[in-house]
Design a protein around this motif. Structure first.
Motif, mmCIF file in Angstrom:
data_model
loop_
_atom_site.group_PDB
_atom_site.id
_atom_site.type_symbol
_atom_site.label_atom_id
_atom_site.label_comp_id
_atom_site.label_asym_id
_atom_site.label_seq_id
_atom_site.Cartn_x
_atom_site.Cartn_y
_atom_site.Cartn_z
ATOM 1 N N PHE A 6 0.427 -1.658 0.168
ATOM 2 C CA PHE A 6 0.212 -0.492 0.112
ATOM 3 C C PHE A 6 1.146 0.962 -0.227
ATOM 4 O O PHE A 6 0.005 2.721 -0.493
ATOM 5 C CB PHE A 6 -1.182 -0.110 1.102
ATOM 6 C CG PHE A 6 -2.228 -0.728 1.285
ATOM 7 C CD1 PHE A 6 -3.086 -0.475 0.079
ATOM 8 C CD2 PHE A 6 -1.609 -2.297 1.044
ATOM 9 C CE1 PHE A 6 -4.041 -1.134 0.347
ATOM 10 C CE2 PHE A 6 -3.546 -3.078 0.872
ATOM 11 C CZ PHE A 6 -4.775 -2.555 0.370
ATOM 12 N N GLU A 7 1.928 1.128 0.503
ATOM 13 C CA GLU A 7 2.824 2.539 0.759
ATOM 14 C C GLU A 7 3.253 2.463 -0.597
ATOM 15 O O GLU A 7 3.684 3.743 -1.292
ATOM 16 C CB GLU A 7 3.853 2.306 1.592
ATOM 17 C CG GLU A 7 4.683 3.013 1.984
ATOM 18 C CD GLU A 7 6.335 2.996 2.197
ATOM 19 O OE1 GLU A 7 6.807 3.498 2.925
ATOM 20 O OE2 GLU A 7 6.705 2.030 2.399
ATOM 21 N N TYR A 8 3.685 1.829 -1.807
ATOM 22 C CA TYR A 8 4.121 1.564 -3.632
ATOM 23 C C TYR A 8 2.566 1.918 -3.701
ATOM 24 O O TYR A 8 2.909 3.520 -5.042
ATOM 25 C CB TYR A 8 4.209 0.435 -4.037
ATOM 26 C CG TYR A 8 4.323 0.007 -4.590
ATOM 27 C CD1 TYR A 8 5.777 0.859 -5.207
ATOM 28 C CD2 TYR A 8 3.776 -0.279 -6.084
ATOM 29 C CE1 TYR A 8 6.218 0.725 -7.520
ATOM 30 C CE2 TYR A 8 3.414 -0.421 -7.524
ATOM 31 C CZ TYR A 8 4.747 0.284 -7.925
ATOM 32 O OH TYR A 8 5.066 0.058 -8.985
ATOM 33 N N LYS A 11 2.066 6.333 -2.796
ATOM 34 C CA LYS A 11 3.084 7.005 -3.971
ATOM 35 C C LYS A 11 3.569 7.070 -4.624
ATOM 36 O O LYS A 11 3.805 8.834 -5.390
ATOM 37 C CB LYS A 11 4.943 6.893 -2.323
ATOM 38 C CG LYS A 11 4.683 6.974 -1.297
ATOM 39 C CD LYS A 11 6.162 7.045 -0.117
ATOM 40 C CE LYS A 11 5.878 7.288 0.965
ATOM 41 N NZ LYS A 11 7.542 6.894 1.475
ATOM 42 N N THR A 12 3.851 5.904 -4.968
ATOM 43 C CA THR A 12 3.995 5.898 -7.035
ATOM 44 C C THR A 12 2.597 6.179 -7.934
ATOM 45 O O THR A 12 3.321 6.383 -8.754
ATOM 46 C CB THR A 12 4.617 4.231 -7.103
ATOM 47 O OG1 THR A 12 5.732 3.687 -6.039
ATOM 48 C CG2 THR A 12 4.975 4.866 -8.544
ATOM 49 N N LEU A 13 1.764 5.283 -7.692
ATOM 50 C CA LEU A 13 0.637 5.010 -8.659
ATOM 51 C C LEU A 13 -0.543 5.831 -7.839
ATOM 52 O O LEU A 13 -1.372 6.555 -8.340
ATOM 53 C CB LEU A 13 0.206 3.563 -8.064
ATOM 54 C CG LEU A 13 1.373 2.846 -9.106
ATOM 55 C CD1 LEU A 13 0.347 1.261 -9.201
ATOM 56 C CD2 LEU A 13 1.441 2.888 -10.049
ATOM 57 N N ASP A 14 0.020 6.784 -6.374
ATOM 58 C CA ASP A 14 -0.843 7.916 -6.425
ATOM 59 C C ASP A 14 -2.489 7.114 -6.084
ATOM 60 O O ASP A 14 -3.708 7.780 -6.471
ATOM 61 C CB ASP A 14 -0.897 8.945 -6.972
ATOM 62 C CG ASP A 14 -1.588 9.863 -6.125
ATOM 63 O OD1 ASP A 14 -1.946 10.034 -5.053
ATOM 64 O OD2 ASP A 14 -2.040 10.875 -6.702
ATOM 65 N N GLY A 17 -6.645 6.897 -1.007
ATOM 66 C CA GLY A 17 -7.569 5.477 0.488
ATOM 67 C C GLY A 17 -6.272 4.838 0.322
ATOM 68 O O GLY A 17 -6.603 4.373 1.766
ATOM 69 N N THR A 18 -4.825 4.781 -0.312
ATOM 70 C CA THR A 18 -4.288 3.393 0.438
ATOM 71 C C THR A 18 -2.955 4.549 1.550
ATOM 72 O O THR A 18 -2.294 3.531 1.696
ATOM 73 C CB THR A 18 -3.213 3.414 -1.023
ATOM 74 O OG1 THR A 18 -2.557 4.509 -1.184
ATOM 75 C CG2 THR A 18 -3.920 2.707 -1.845
ATOM 76 N N GLY A 19 -2.805 5.703 1.107
ATOM 77 C CA GLY A 19 -2.541 6.703 2.070
ATOM 78 C C GLY A 19 -2.895 6.212 3.964
ATOM 79 O O GLY A 19 -1.913 6.420 4.690
ATOM 80 N N VAL A 20 -4.022 5.416 4.547
ATOM 81 C CA VAL A 20 -4.630 5.010 5.510
ATOM 82 C C VAL A 20 -3.800 4.080 5.738
ATOM 83 O O VAL A 20 -3.187 3.753 7.414
ATOM 84 C CB VAL A 20 -5.652 4.600 5.629
ATOM 85 C CG1 VAL A 20 -5.823 3.227 4.594
ATOM 86 C CG2 VAL A 20 -6.270 4.898 6.498
#
Length: 409
Positions: A6-8, A11-14, A17-20
């Motif tokens: 989820f970090e990838y 940060k990479t694909l933006d 909701g994955t930043g949670v």
């Protein structure tokens, strides 16, 4: 592992909701729910496997009510706790974090010692299990690893000055103050005292200048002692259904609060406590561990369908000890883990008094009807469920009092 995925994505694909997944609280909640589900759902399968392998408890005749009914109950249930703890940690925690690595090593190390002990008892038909000297060697070995990493690793630092004000403005000038420094330290916390930090290195101040570099001579033996004492205390507490798992869950939850505030610069500044960078990640492990313990209680509460065995009890004690040391709250252990302390102390008192009276009067006498302390109450006629519930209540009271020390000084 999912954390890195989820970090990838963030940060990479933006991906929205994955930043949670960057939030420790969110990952801790997921870890708790998953460990609870794993321990309750797959716990039944593990119990079934243990039963098919005839991994049954051999009960010694102690004259306790309901004792014979427990013969043959599957043991080594600590495997459920270990499995349900590690899977969520591997999925949701930052695995390069030094504290997470230490806790995973502790879980596997102590779990292996306990597993070997249970294996000898069950399959080799040796009621004594692994010889005490080998258990101690294992505990000392873990203490050396944990103590050395915490002392020598550059990733383990603290900040005692948590002030956030870096710019001072007066009528005539603006002065930029140096930011608080993260530093290597053997400082710890003394509960109930104002300015309650104590540095183990100060015990060597009498040796003269440069004494700080020899602080490991004090720190590492202290770590070894704490790990050995707490793991043995948890082992002695595991005597009746639900006692060790329930009281441990309460203590670990309290440590989770300490870990979260100590690893958060805002909360540590507000509470005026030591800030320990990167330690907040341990909260994910802690909530996974608590979920595993609560899920294990589904099967371990009276009447127990499975016992944790030394596989579980030694692991629990080791994890609690390492958590307390890592978050610099080891001096709170006698209060926070008061149940372990009393159980341990009751055995020491009983044995010491028996030997003393036998030497002096020619006949050994006892302080308790039986030790550890929970067996004393069993001998007095209290039902297991009543004893366990009351011990849980005491554990909750001790945990609350421990948490209060954050402000009560």
């Amino acid at each position: 592992m999912l954390y890195y995925l989820f970090e990838y994505l963030n940060k990479t694909l933006d991906v929205p909701g994955t930043g949670v997944f960057q939030y420790i609280t969110f990952r801790s909640a997921l870890a708790f729910m998953l460990s609870l589900l794993l321990s309750t759902i797959y716990g039944k399968r593990i119990i079934g496997f243990l039963r098919r392998q005839q991994v049954g408890e051999t009960v010694r005749e102690l004259g306790l009510a309901g004792q014979n009914e427990k013969a043959g109950t599957p043991t080594m249930g600590g495997l459920i706790i270990i499995f349900a703890t590690l899977v969520p940690v591997l999925l949701f925690a930052r695995l390069q974090n030094i504290y997470i690595v230490l806790l995973i090593v502790t879980t596997l190390w102590m779990g292996t010692i306990g597993f070997v002990d249970d294996y000898i008892k069950i399959f080799k038909k040796d009621k004594q299990g692994l010889k005490g000297i080998f258990k101690v060697f294992g505990q000392v070995g873990l203490g050396l690893i944990v103590g050395s990493v915490l002392y020598f690793s550059p990733a383990v630092t603290v900040r005692t000055d948590t002030g956030k004000i870096d710019v001072f403005k007066s009528a005539t000038q603006t002065v930029i103050l140096p930011a608080p420094i993260e530093e290597k330290s053997t400082a710890t916390t003394i509960p109930f005292f104002k300015n309650n930090e104590f540095d183990y290195a100060e015990l060597l101040a009498w040796t003269g200048d440069g004494y700080e570099k020899w602080a490991w001579l004090i720190f590492i033996p202290v770590v070894i002692f704490i790990i050995t004492a707490v793991s043995n205390g948890a082992n002695l507490t595991d005597g009746i259904d639900g006692l060790a798992a329930g009281t441990s869950a309460v203590s670990v939850f309290a440590l989770g609060i300490f870990t979260f505030v100590s690893g958060n610069i805002i909360f540590s500044n507000y509470l005026n406590i030591m800030y320990i960078p990167h330690s907040g990640e341990m909260t994910v492990f802690i909530f996974s561990f608590v979920g595993a313990l609560i899920g294990f209680l589904w099967y371990n509460s009276y009447p127990a369908s499975v016992f944790m065995g030394d596989t579980g009890s030694l692991t629990i004690g080791g994890i609690i000890a390492v958590l307390a040391i890592a978050v610099r709250k080891e001096m709170l252990i006698p209060l926070l883990c008061g149940i372990f302390l009393v159980e341990n102390f009751s055995v020491v008192l009983q044995v010491s008094y028996f030997k003393y009276t036998k030497k002096r009067f020619g006949e050994g006498r006892r302080i308790f009807l039986m030790s550890p302390l929970h067996h004393h109450y069993q001998k007095k006629g209290y039902h297991e469920s009543k004893i366990v519930t009351r011990f849980w209540i005491v554990a909750i009271m001790l945990a609350i009092l421990s948490i209060v020390t954050l402000k009560l000084r």
